[in-house]
Design an enzyme around this catalytic site. Structure first.
Site, PDB file in Angstrom:
ATOM      1  N   HIS A  45      13.434  59.824  14.794  1.00 50.98           N
ATOM      2  CA  HIS A  45      14.027  60.143  16.094  1.00 50.98           C
ATOM      3  C   HIS A  45      13.112  60.919  17.042  1.00 50.98           C
ATOM      4  O   HIS A  45      13.525  61.270  18.153  1.00 50.98           O
ATOM      5  CB  HIS A  45      15.355  60.914  15.918  1.00 50.98           C
ATOM      6  CG  HIS A  45      15.173  62.352  15.511  1.00 50.98           C
ATOM      7  ND1 HIS A  45      14.935  62.739  14.216  1.00 50.98           N
ATOM      8  CD2 HIS A  45      15.193  63.502  16.228  1.00 50.98           C
ATOM      9  CE1 HIS A  45      14.830  64.047  14.147  1.00 50.98           C
ATOM     10  NE2 HIS A  45      14.972  64.547  15.356  1.00 50.98           N
TER      11      HIS A  45
HETATM   12  C1  UD1 Z   1      17.529  66.908  19.616  1.00 51.50           C
HETATM   13  C2  UD1 Z   1      16.444  67.979  19.616  1.00 51.50           C
HETATM   14  C3  UD1 Z   1      15.501  67.730  18.445  1.00 51.50           C
HETATM   15  C4  UD1 Z   1      16.248  67.619  17.136  1.00 51.50           C
HETATM   16  C5  UD1 Z   1      17.368  66.600  17.246  1.00 51.50           C
HETATM   17  C6  UD1 Z   1      18.194  66.664  16.007  1.00 51.50           C
HETATM   18  C7  UD1 Z   1      15.775  68.861  21.816  1.00 51.50           C
HETATM   19  C8  UD1 Z   1      14.725  68.847  22.842  1.00 51.50           C
HETATM   20  N1  UD1 Z   1      15.662  67.942  20.840  1.00 51.50           N
HETATM   21  O1  UD1 Z   1      16.879  65.669  19.833  1.00 51.50           O
HETATM   22  O2  UD1 Z   1      14.585  68.811  18.339  1.00 51.50           O
HETATM   23  O3  UD1 Z   1      15.346  67.235  16.128  1.00 51.50           O
HETATM   24  O4  UD1 Z   1      18.203  66.918  18.374  1.00 51.50           O
HETATM   25  O5  UD1 Z   1      18.877  65.492  15.752  1.00 51.50           O
HETATM   26  O6  UD1 Z   1      16.676  69.658  21.881  1.00 51.50           O
HETATM   27  N2  UD1 Z   1      23.040  61.034  21.795  1.00 51.50           N
HETATM   28  C9  UD1 Z   1      24.241  60.441  21.505  1.00 51.50           C
HETATM   29  N3  UD1 Z   1      25.203  61.180  20.886  1.00 51.50           N
HETATM   30  C10 UD1 Z   1      25.048  62.472  20.527  1.00 51.50           C
HETATM   31  C11 UD1 Z   1      23.817  63.067  20.831  1.00 51.50           C
HETATM   32  C12 UD1 Z   1      22.817  62.352  21.467  1.00 51.50           C
HETATM   33  O7  UD1 Z   1      24.453  59.276  21.821  1.00 51.50           O
HETATM   34  O8  UD1 Z   1      25.967  63.069  19.945  1.00 51.50           O
HETATM   35  C13 UD1 Z   1      21.976  60.231  22.431  1.00 51.50           C
HETATM   36  C14 UD1 Z   1      21.988  60.291  23.951  1.00 51.50           C
HETATM   37  O9  UD1 Z   1      21.645  59.019  24.426  1.00 51.50           O
HETATM   38  C15 UD1 Z   1      20.860  61.260  24.258  1.00 51.50           C
HETATM   39  C16 UD1 Z   1      19.883  61.038  23.108  1.00 51.50           C
HETATM   40  O10 UD1 Z   1      20.699  60.715  21.999  1.00 51.50           O
HETATM   41  O11 UD1 Z   1      20.281  61.042  25.502  1.00 51.50           O
HETATM   42  C17 UD1 Z   1      19.011  62.223  22.790  1.00 51.50           C
HETATM   43  O12 UD1 Z   1      19.784  63.407  22.574  1.00 51.50           O
HETATM   44  P1  UD1 Z   1      19.164  64.865  22.821  1.00 51.50           P
HETATM   45  O13 UD1 Z   1      20.110  65.907  22.383  1.00 51.50           O
HETATM   46  O14 UD1 Z   1      18.621  64.955  24.212  1.00 51.50           O
HETATM   47  O15 UD1 Z   1      17.873  64.871  21.917  1.00 51.50           O
HETATM   48  P2  UD1 Z   1      17.680  64.434  20.397  1.00 51.50           P
HETATM   49  O16 UD1 Z   1      16.734  63.291  20.358  1.00 51.50           O
HETATM   50  O17 UD1 Z   1      19.005  64.292  19.738  1.00 51.50           O
HETATM   51  N1  UDP Z   2      20.768  64.815   8.247  1.00 54.43           N
HETATM   52  C1  UDP Z   2      22.069  64.387   7.991  1.00 54.43           C
HETATM   53  N2  UDP Z   2      22.378  63.069   8.230  1.00 54.43           N
HETATM   54  C2  UDP Z   2      21.466  62.166   8.676  1.00 54.43           C
HETATM   55  C3  UDP Z   2      20.147  62.618   8.939  1.00 54.43           C
HETATM   56  C4  UDP Z   2      19.837  63.951   8.722  1.00 54.43           C
HETATM   57  O1  UDP Z   2      22.912  65.178   7.563  1.00 54.43           O
HETATM   58  O2  UDP Z   2      21.819  60.986   8.851  1.00 54.43           O
HETATM   59  C5  UDP Z   2      20.448  66.246   8.039  1.00 54.43           C
HETATM   60  C6  UDP Z   2      19.240  66.540   7.168  1.00 54.43           C
HETATM   61  O3  UDP Z   2      19.563  66.601   5.788  1.00 54.43           O
HETATM   62  C7  UDP Z   2      18.791  67.892   7.691  1.00 54.43           C
HETATM   63  C8  UDP Z   2      19.108  67.804   9.174  1.00 54.43           C
HETATM   64  O4  UDP Z   2      20.093  66.775   9.300  1.00 54.43           O
HETATM   65  O5  UDP Z   2      19.591  68.917   7.116  1.00 54.43           O
HETATM   66  C9  UDP Z   2      17.862  67.454   9.963  1.00 54.43           C
HETATM   67  O6  UDP Z   2      18.204  67.182  11.266  1.00 54.43           O
HETATM   68  P1  UDP Z   2      17.305  66.315  12.251  1.00 54.43           P
HETATM   69  O7  UDP Z   2      16.348  65.486  11.469  1.00 54.43           O
HETATM   70  O8  UDP Z   2      18.233  65.649  13.176  1.00 54.43           O
HETATM   71  O9  UDP Z   2      16.563  67.451  13.096  1.00 54.43           O
HETATM   72  P2  UDP Z   2      15.168  68.215  12.949  1.00 54.43           P
HETATM   73  O10 UDP Z   2      15.169  68.911  11.644  1.00 54.43           O
HETATM   74  O11 UDP Z   2      14.086  67.191  13.082  1.00 54.43           O
HETATM   75  O12 UDP Z   2      15.185  69.123  14.121  1.00 54.43           O
END
Ligand code: UD1
Ligand code: UDP
Length: 365
Positions: free
Chosen positions: A205
């Site tokens: 992601h």
């Molecule tokens: C965010 C964090 C990242 C973290 C990740 C965990 C920032 C800058 N990034 O990235 O560090 O690793 O969360 O998973 O804060 N969306 C949905 N449903 C949701 C949430 C998001 O559809 O519930 C989609 C939307 O299209 C959105 C995109 O995902 O635009 C990205 O979501 P966003 O929270 O901006 O960043 P992440 O890539 O999730």
């Molecule tokens: N995780 C989860 N379900 C998933 C993918 C990840 O529960 O389908 C958990 C994973 O075990 C870890 C956390 O989410 O505890 C990591 O989150 P993510 O990779 O979204 O964020 P990051 O650590 O990169 O910020």
């Protein structure tokens, strides 16, 4: 003593759970939980509250998705009146997401002390949005709770006074230790028709891997190569699903044999799948530490990492997106018998306890 704790995204919901549990042990302490609404789909939000019995947030700011500036600014605008009304003695933020930065910045401007959980980590790559969030949050914080030695060194080098730095370990590992018996009982392998060690687990992601069509296409090429050796399970993050649709790559993904795609999984099921996998292929931050704790080979689809301990004590390997490197690492993981997990520094499940005892000493609660 009143703490306002702020969460917004998937890894935040996981990291806050042992802290809230620990806080409940202090009768003179009240915690008020703010959810910014950065993540909102059931599979990215609700499921973690249920799996880990995190109490219902006291308020959800409903910010949702948007650009970095929009999301950060909107959280700041909506959280300011909450801090005004609740008058916290301390604002507690976790991790490195936009919700972390926005809450810390608002609190610091209102002269509220800030505690940052998972401070000090650095990838030294400012193209990573999280690196900017980490840097700014750390420099605004009064209590920096660090997960590993390298984090302490990073903070020293940036001139942060020693008196603010506490090496306590990783609350994410607390969650794993505490929930291991429940994780072990999950039936997700049976549900997906998988056998122990017969598959790899993939998550993807990071914007640097999924936001450009050419790079995401390259990732898909890699998957085609890997599934020739072993089936892969791929719970797809919503950012990645959106990009796959936009770039018209979903069909190609769907057609790949031996690739099982699914929605993002709940915590217990996901960690169960990880613990029984032959290897994990990921660009996640937290998963590098979890895989290390579990002794599962972790192939990280990045060229840098902020989780240095996972490289030195663990099974983590930075493979980037180089096909030769990735396929060689996959072959090695498939051929090497599973080893005992290494002893992880501070992997004792007591990080939250150490954090709360430091705070209680300081604030006398
Ligand atoms: C965010 C964090 C990242 C973290 C990740 C965990 C920032 C800058 N990034 O990235 O560090 O690793 O969360 O998973 O804060 N969306 C949905 N449903 C949701 C949430 C998001 O559809 O519930 C989609 C939307 O299209 C959105 C995109 O995902 O635009 C990205 O979501 P966003 O929270 O901006 O960043 P992440 O890539 O999730
Ligand atoms: N995780 C989860 N379900 C998933 C993918 C990840 O529960 O389908 C958990 C994973 O075990 C870890 C956390 O989410 O505890 C990591 O989150 P993510 O990779 O979204 O964020 P990051 O650590 O990169 O910020």
């Amino acid at each position: 003593m009143k703490i306002v704790s702020v969460v917004g995204a998937r890894p935040n919901f996981i990291k806050i759970s042992p802290l809230i549990e620990e806080m409940a042990k202090y009768p003179a302490l009240k915690n008020y939980l703010v959810h910014t609404g950065q993540h909102y789909h059931r599979t990215m939000d609700r499921v973690f509250f249920e799996d880990l019995s995190v109490p219902e947030p006291d308020v959800n700011l409903g910010v949702g998705s948007g650009t970095h500036a929009y999301q950060t600014a909107e959280i700041m605008k909506r959280i300011e009146p909450v801090f005004e009304r609740e008058r916290p003695d301390l604002v507690l933020v976790v991790g490195d997401v936009n919700s972390t930065l926005a809450a810390a910045l608002t609190a610091a401007k209102m002269h509220k002390p800030v505690a940052h959980i998972e401070a000090g980590l650095r990838s030294f790559d400012k193209k990573m949005p999280e690196e900017i969030n980490r840097l700014v949050t750390d420099h605004l914080s009064d209590f920096l709770f660090v997960t590993e030695e390298a984090g302490v060194d990073n903070l020293h080098k940036e001139g942060i006074p020693k008196s603010k730095i506490f090496l306590v370990g990783n609350v994410m590992i607390d969650v794993l230790v505490k929930n291991k018996p429940r994780i072990d009982k999950r039936k997700i392998l049976e549900e997906l028709g998988l056998e122990t060690s017969s598959y790899g687990l993939l998550t993807l992601h990071r914007p640097s891997n999924v936001d450009e069509k050419a790079t995401l296409g390259k990732c898909l090429e890699l998957l085609a190569g890997i599934t020739a050796s072993l089936p892969l399970v791929f719970p797809i993050h919503p950012r990645t699903r959106k990009r796959l649709k936009e770039f018209r790559l979903l069909k190609k993904l769907n057609e790949m044999k031996r690739l099982k795609i699914c929605e993002p999984l709940g915590y217990l099921d996901f960690v169960k799948l990880m613990s029984e996998a032959r290897f994990v292929l990921t660009d996640s931050g937290g998963i590098q530490d979890e895989a290390t704790f579990l002794g599962v080979p972790c192939l990280t689809l990045r060229t840098t990492t902020e989780h240095l301990a996972s490289l030195s004590v663990g099974t983590n390997l930075l493979v980037g997106l180089e096909k030769g490197k990735v396929l060689q690492a996959v072959r090695k993981a498939v051929l090497t018998p599973k080893k005992e997990p290494p002893r992880m520094p501070y992997g004792d499940g007591q990080a939250a306890q150490r954090i709360l005892s430091s705070l209680s000493r300081h604030f006398s609660f």
